[in-house]
Write an enzyme that holds these catalytic residues in place. Sequence first.
Site, mmCIF file in Angstrom:
data_model
loop_
_atom_site.group_PDB
_atom_site.id
_atom_site.type_symbol
_atom_site.label_atom_id
_atom_site.label_comp_id
_atom_site.label_asym_id
_atom_site.label_seq_id
_atom_site.Cartn_x
_atom_site.Cartn_y
_atom_site.Cartn_z
ATOM 1 N N GLY A 77 54.231 81.144 69.134
ATOM 2 C CA GLY A 77 53.346 81.064 67.964
ATOM 3 C C GLY A 77 53.993 80.230 66.882
ATOM 4 N N ASN A 78 53.428 80.267 65.688
ATOM 5 C CA ASN A 78 54.068 79.597 64.548
ATOM 6 C C ASN A 78 53.824 80.416 63.288
ATOM 7 O OD1 ASN A 78 51.553 78.605 63.208
ATOM 8 N ND2 ASN A 78 51.343 77.521 65.156
ATOM 9 N N ARG A 79 54.413 79.996 62.190
ATOM 10 C CA ARG A 79 54.405 80.832 60.983
ATOM 11 C C ARG A 79 53.182 80.628 60.102
ATOM 12 N NH1 ARG A 79 59.697 82.778 60.666
ATOM 13 N NH2 ARG A 79 61.251 81.345 61.541
ATOM 14 N N ALA B 157 46.962 75.521 62.452
ATOM 15 C CA ALA B 157 48.235 75.056 63.015
ATOM 16 C C ALA B 157 48.177 75.334 64.517
ATOM 17 C CB ALA B 157 49.393 75.788 62.356
#
Length: 397
Positions: free
Chosen positions: A207-209, A275
């Site tokens: 995943g990402n932030r 994102a």
Amino acid sequence: MLYNKKIILGVTGGISAYKCAHLVRLLIKQGAVVKVILTPAAAEFITPQTLSVLSNNQVIVDFFDANFNWNNHVHLAEWADIMLIAPLTANTLAKMANGLCDNILLATYLSAKSKCIVAPAMDLDMYQHPTVKHNLETLKRNGNLIIPAESGELASGLVGEGRMAEPENIVVFIQEYFKQNLPLNGKNALINAGPTYEAIDPVRFIGNRSSGKMGIAIAETLANKGANVTLVLGPTNEKIINSAIKIINIENSDQMYEAMLSNYDNKDIVICSAAVADYKPANLSSSKIKKKTENFNLELTKTKDILSELGQQKKQQILIGFALETEKLLEYAEEKLKNKNLDFIVANSASENGTVFGADTNKITIIDKHNKISNFELKSKHEVAVDIVNYLIDFIK
Ligand code: CTP
């Protein structure tokens, strides 16, 4: 729909004043901020206390109320986005039509710069009286909006026209009023926001932030400006306030691709702020991967570029993308603008203070397809969303 709309509700002395309790509840439920003014006669039909509790605000009845500076009707009138008078009796109608001013409600009406919407309520013959009709015409001519009385059983026992419009219908009327005056009224918008989670096995993902805050703020702003908004949202804990926004929850980039493409055709505005993961595991393990070896290699494969695909299929849509860069911000953003066939791109640098994923602030530069470059200050994400949507409104013009 009425989120943050400031409404003065003036209540005059008729039996249908009791319905105002319900009306206030409906307005508050829609997110409106309501301040109630009663005429002294209205206070005989419904108590200020009831309306004060329901509106979460002090109710004003008297010019000379100890808690209220009589001069405040001017501030009150300036504060309001609209003034609603419901029910409107024949007496107050006549005074409004002739500029009389013997109570705080009439003083506020005469000071108001905002639109005044009235919902008359009277008995059958009164409503038909030529003077009443004449006064209603005068009000209309003076720029006020009339919600016609409805037909049905009246308090006197007579049946016919004269009942105050039902609170639900009054709320719909007000919603329509605000909608018609909004710059994006009738426009269909599609936006994606948040991260994507690409599964490795049943318990792990890449995943990402991204928090989704920026995209959610844009979705809220579009809706507040009148657009019908569909938001395709990756995993996030952020709350969406505007209940009119249609939300499609997804988890991974394939689901986001499907949701965006299948909702694309009839849209006027499409914004990709998500994102999206650039790579996903080449093979999804159906069972939890055990830690058997010292080193572990995970093979990744490219995800579909959603924005590029939308750019290729673009017809009437205004297509907007984001570019998050750590270096060569303008150069890379311009490349994306062209390669993805966008109308404009919102560039932000991940290396600026206050602009990292999850932050409440952002600093953007907008580059459009005519090579116009606009720089904005570091602002809250809500303010940045307003800048982007205002830019879009100008762009459409
Ligand atoms: N985007 C997309 N689908 C992807 C990747 C990105 O739709 N698989 C969109 C993003 O939502 C954003 C824009 O493309 O609006 C640019 O995303 P960004 O991450 O800045 O760039 P990439 O195109 O992924 O290229 P790179 O990571 O090499 O900078």
